[in-house]
Design a protein around this motif. Sequence first.
Motif, short mmCIF file in Angstrom:
data_model
loop_
_atom_site.label_atom_id
_atom_site.label_comp_id
_atom_site.label_asym_id
_atom_site.label_seq_id
_atom_site.Cartn_x
_atom_site.Cartn_y
_atom_site.Cartn_z
N GLU A 137 0.82 -1.22 0.00
CA GLU A 137 0.00 0.00 0.00
C GLU A 137 0.84 1.26 0.00
N TYR A 138 2.03 1.18 0.57
CA TYR A 138 2.91 2.34 0.64
C TYR A 138 3.95 2.36 -0.48
N ALA A 139 4.56 1.19 -0.72
CA ALA A 139 5.76 1.17 -1.57
C ALA A 139 5.42 0.97 -3.04
N ASP A 140 6.22 1.60 -3.90
CA ASP A 140 6.07 1.37 -5.34
C ASP A 140 6.81 0.11 -5.76
N ILE A 141 7.94 -0.14 -5.08
CA ILE A 141 8.73 -1.34 -5.36
C ILE A 141 9.07 -2.00 -4.03
N LEU A 142 8.81 -3.29 -3.94
CA LEU A 142 9.23 -4.05 -2.77
C LEU A 142 10.69 -4.45 -2.96
N GLN A 143 11.41 -4.57 -1.88
CA GLN A 143 12.78 -5.07 -1.97
C GLN A 143 12.88 -6.36 -1.14
N VAL A 144 13.49 -7.38 -1.75
CA VAL A 144 13.79 -8.60 -1.01
C VAL A 144 15.29 -8.60 -0.77
N GLY A 145 15.70 -8.67 0.49
CA GLY A 145 17.11 -8.59 0.84
C GLY A 145 17.85 -9.89 0.58
N ALA A 146 19.17 -9.79 0.65
CA ALA A 146 20.04 -10.93 0.35
C ALA A 146 19.72 -12.14 1.22
N ARG A 147 19.41 -11.90 2.49
CA ARG A 147 19.13 -13.01 3.41
C ARG A 147 17.86 -13.77 3.03
N ASN A 148 17.00 -13.14 2.23
CA ASN A 148 15.70 -13.75 1.92
C ASN A 148 15.56 -14.20 0.47
#
Lengths: 358, 358, 358, 358
Positions: A176-187
């Motif tokens: 709802e807030y972000a235009d792009i989600l980020q998945v980090g290296a650990r995930n």
Amino acid sequence: MIIVMKTEATTDHVASIVDRVEAVGCKTHTIVGADRSVIGVVGDGRFIDMRQIGRMIGVEKVMPISKPYKGASREFKPEDTIINVGDVSIGGSNMVVMAGPCSVEGRTELLEIAHACKEAGAHILRGGAYKPRSSPYSFQGLGEEGLRYLAEAREATGMPIITEVMDPSLVPMVCEYADILQVGARNMQNYTLLNAIGKSGHPVMLKRSFSGTIEEWLMGAEYIISHGNNNVMLCERGIRANETETRNTFDVSAIPVIKHLSHLPIIADPSHAVGKWEYVGATSKAAVAAGADGVILEVHPKPDEAWSDGRQSLKPERFARLVRDMRAIAQAVGRDIEPNGVPVYTNGQVREKIIIEN
Amino acid sequence: MIIVMKTEATTDHVASIVDRVEAVGCKTHTIVGADRSVIGVVGDGRFIDMRQIGRMIGVEKVMPISKPYKGASREFKPEDTIINVGDVSIGGSNMVVMAGPCSVEGRTELLEIAHACKEAGAHILRGGAYKPRSSPYSFQGLGEEGLRYLAEAREATGMPIITEVMDPSLVPMVCEYADILQVGARNMQNYTLLNAIGKSGHPVMLKRSFSGTIEEWLMGAEYIISHGNNNVMLCERGIRANETETRNTFDVSAIPVIKHLSHLPIIADPSHAVGKWEYVGATSKAAVAAGADGVILEVHPKPDEAWSDGRQSLKPERFARLVRDMRAIAQAVGRDIEPNGVPVYTNGQVREKIIIEN
Amino acid sequence: MIIVMKTEATTDHVASIVDRVEAVGCKTHTIVGADRSVIGVVGDGRFIDMRQIGRMIGVEKVMPISKPYKGASREFKPEDTIINVGDVSIGGSNMVVMAGPCSVEGRTELLEIAHACKEAGAHILRGGAYKPRSSPYSFQGLGEEGLRYLAEAREATGMPIITEVMDPSLVPMVCEYADILQVGARNMQNYTLLNAIGKSGHPVMLKRSFSGTIEEWLMGAEYIISHGNNNVMLCERGIRANETETRNTFDVSAIPVIKHLSHLPIIADPSHAVGKWEYVGATSKAAVAAGADGVILEVHPKPDEAWSDGRQSLKPERFARLVRDMRAIAQAVGRDIEPNGVPVYTNGQVREKIIIEN
Amino acid sequence: MIIVMKTEATTDHVASIVDRVEAVGCKTHTIVGADRSVIGVVGDGRFIDMRQIGRMIGVEKVMPISKPYKGASREFKPEDTIINVGDVSIGGSNMVVMAGPCSVEGRTELLEIAHACKEAGAHILRGGAYKPRSSPYSFQGLGEEGLRYLAEAREATGMPIITEVMDPSLVPMVCEYADILQVGARNMQNYTLLNAIGKSGHPVMLKRSFSGTIEEWLMGAEYIISHGNNNVMLCERGIRANETETRNTFDVSAIPVIKHLSHLPIIADPSHAVGKWEYVGATSKAAVAAGADGVILEVHPKPDEAWSDGRQSLKPERFARLVRDMRAIAQAVGRDIEPNGVPVYTNGQVREKIIIEN
């Protein structure tokens, strides 16, 4: 198995192929390209007679594929994927610059950095509200409060925002807030999270894990794509090797490798790769020369006071200079970086040609 | 310990410091820079009174140093080292392009490749006469016969030649033919070889080992420099990490790190790093953007028929195109590549300013 | 290609096969086993008619081989190689314990440690006279003086000695003093050195390099064996991975892998692998349980005062306790360690059965 | 900060310290040991006067700690943690053997393997119902159906069960079936999952990630412990290095390192580490000799037909032989393995002495 349709094939032709394949228990995943459609077949294809399919109306050819990823492969979709976020196109002829603080530290601080980044030439604002910290006792981010500040900064600057999500159950809220989600290296291989993001259909940037091979990384992307979410960009952020002078080893060759094997955009994260601001500039320029579709950089007005990763953050003026340097290199390799931080419109021709179904 | 002399200090002043220090059993190593001389003190410095030395005539300051390498460090010698080989300057404002076959396969073949490389824009000719092969049963190179062909190719094209030496006892002989010695990755810590090369005073390119840290690499250079041979250039050729799509992982950030820690020129070897010609171009361009002083590339007119490493060799026309692309990037970062394969003369100002004793 | 002779084949039969094969330009390498002889064919075998050879008198079968190493492979020589050094057998049913200081520091110190090691249960004395140091300014060993002390310690204790050689030109001289040559990790692919050792015919222990694969390691052994020197034992000394609490990562599984792929004895070096004495004991015990043919350990009466690597040295009393613990494990896995530091005689049956040509 | 209480301190003394510390905003985490209690202080300790605390009744000493993990450190809790699961004690004087198939493939198959494992000497049954597969198109496990089969196998054999959980939202459900949760290598830093497991209080086995350092691994444990769940055991399953003959590199030295730095039990997973059954036996024996508290092994009656990881599975008879071999080694290092697959009761003395609060 991949079924490549003729350019003149109609949607009815595609539909009848899909029916036939799904009748024997396989799933299909169709990509409608500019010139032609391509149908990816997922599942146990032993009951499908490839020659019979090959004789159906509208079919150009049927290819078995050996790569374990299908939806992410360039074999499957030869044209570059372009992801549109607000007015910014990622993966087109122009490169994008994402910048901002490592973590969102407060409303005022964020607005100040956001304006500084835009003036220096950024197109997308980064900032962490949920921080994956190795210690449970370290600052874990402001959470939804941080997301609200990011949204406010987007209002103020016009820049779309990218931020990390770690908890599968929070994906809808972060979307709802972000235009792009980020998945980090650990995930990178947190399949529960990747499935949740796949279902959301939201644009996402998937970071490579510390010791992930390129194939494993593309398989992570495949988890998202297998749900029909093609809005995946990849992010090289350095891998672990023996070197200790830099935090990680930035695998610059991963950029042409991804371009060769996949149609997905590739973003470089020199800040996390090298871990020291002294080496961020040269590494960013290398990424641009190697063909990256964008860079994501940590910028902080007072790096010494940053709550996390200050050692690798650039001051705004240094960042502005770097954007100018990167632009010169982008032009030398036949691309460009839209100056002045205004949105990046890819030239019309490309945007007309590529139609990403979703 | 490093003793920095005043700009007005005379050679007599330097000599009396050297006497004093050597009287207590230490060795000294003096570098006469453009502006001032610097004396490196090697050995057990416990008997040297730093304050007393600091009061001697001509001394500006005395600094203890913590880095394990002295002669290779930028602290010790702030100005970039420029190595002149024939008419080519390495480490100056212009970048150099070294090219040629992996191994010297025959007289005619080498002359053909040498001319093709020069026409395409190379300044230095590479070619292996002694090949370090993992199997004792593989082709080990033509030996001195190969060196003779290289010398003939230099006559024919005007390009200086670089070739590998592995056997310490052959160093004097190889020096008679080669303009630059090459130490391969497997021998980065072959101290017997490094000492022999140090004593020769000959220009040398030291490759980083498969899992060598940057500090270990600079310590390898230090072995050579400790004999008074400052003509050392370093070569990043990829390190081992988990990735398998490329042969090794090209550590592009090593380029700015070396520039920060050392005054020695740094050359990139994208061919061995990635191991597939498809990725050589992008990786070479990245190296140029990151600030490399040169690249070394494998070129072969018929890669499929090459006796070794054909998979990573560029055809001459592809190589020519790459040189043009690299030149555009070099100019974008404020440097240049001398076109048309003619020798690289660094601009006069720089060559006047830097005087390397040797 | 490998030619396996029948058990009843005579030396004349072998000779006529060798003549035939060498007539077309191949080299041969014959191993006379207890039961039968095996002829390894090295070189371009295209002109050899395998079926014709297979019909010659005395030939049991002819096998093409795919492994790049031949002489080192168990396919080529199924029986374990046992290397006899003085009265000590390495690779037989009893395990060997090699112990001593990292570097030879002086005559008195060495004799003291040697006696302590023998009393604690060692069979072979280790000690470095030529030290490969990463810094040219560090102590490089006592050289030939150190070798003389080692020889004296052998006289005094009866223990054979093992010591490192780095310079190919010094191989003959070091052979005069040492019972076993050691090739360090940095020189695993120093082919000039390996060739010199191969020609010497002297027993040698080849350490695995920091990032060497097992195949590369066996190829290093093959360089030595290709000269007819079969007295090669391998030494696992830890490889580089991401862990920093230990100096390197001891690859315990390399022990069964080597036993599976090769007939050469395998020795474990826990001291260099872990780099801290606290972890040496558990790692040594693991090596014994995994099937190592021996361990090599650093022992020093005053580790804090050692000139090199004191951090990983065991005090004599701790070492004696460890030998007892290792013996209990050796017995639990069906082997033994000869107590009291007396020479290790392998049981008669095995020594009668295996005859190593050389 | 760690507050060590005197042995005679009462629970009231502990409570008043906790009040004092929590009054300034810190959280506390108390471990009631056999001899004394220890209070870990988490959070910003700047407002706590260490000397003042040190003078309070019942306090023995106050120690600042530097390790980033507290609850997992041996400094904080010197006694070994013993985790009781059904009648099996993990971390006591007896070692435990966990065995079973990689994935639960069906009711009948699982019951058959479970009985075979018990007869061969296993104490705990392993089996995956949720499988983390690199491809979204691979078999992902039977899910809750698989958990029901596992519970049925526990009924039939008396063996507690261990199974992997990947989805934080499924933790409560998996806890209803499983005696021990397993966190796979890909999720070692999946903090959302670790937090959910921490809150559950359920016993858990945390695998080390592919390139995780021991410190990062202990920090993962700390995430769980910080919620008050001390029932954490660690599992070494091989890390990534350069070797390719084995799937991963089993870091046997991690066992003594964990024993030195932490009080948590450490389990070895040789099957996943080496990836080939030929090397599983020697690696398991090495783990026992190095001091592991248990091993977890893949056993399958028909490895060639297994749905996943058959290449590394042992047949039941080979597994039975290995248990006997491991037992002999366990006894040689002063421990034991309870034979015949009956539950492992640690000897009374130890169980009386250690009281783990939870």
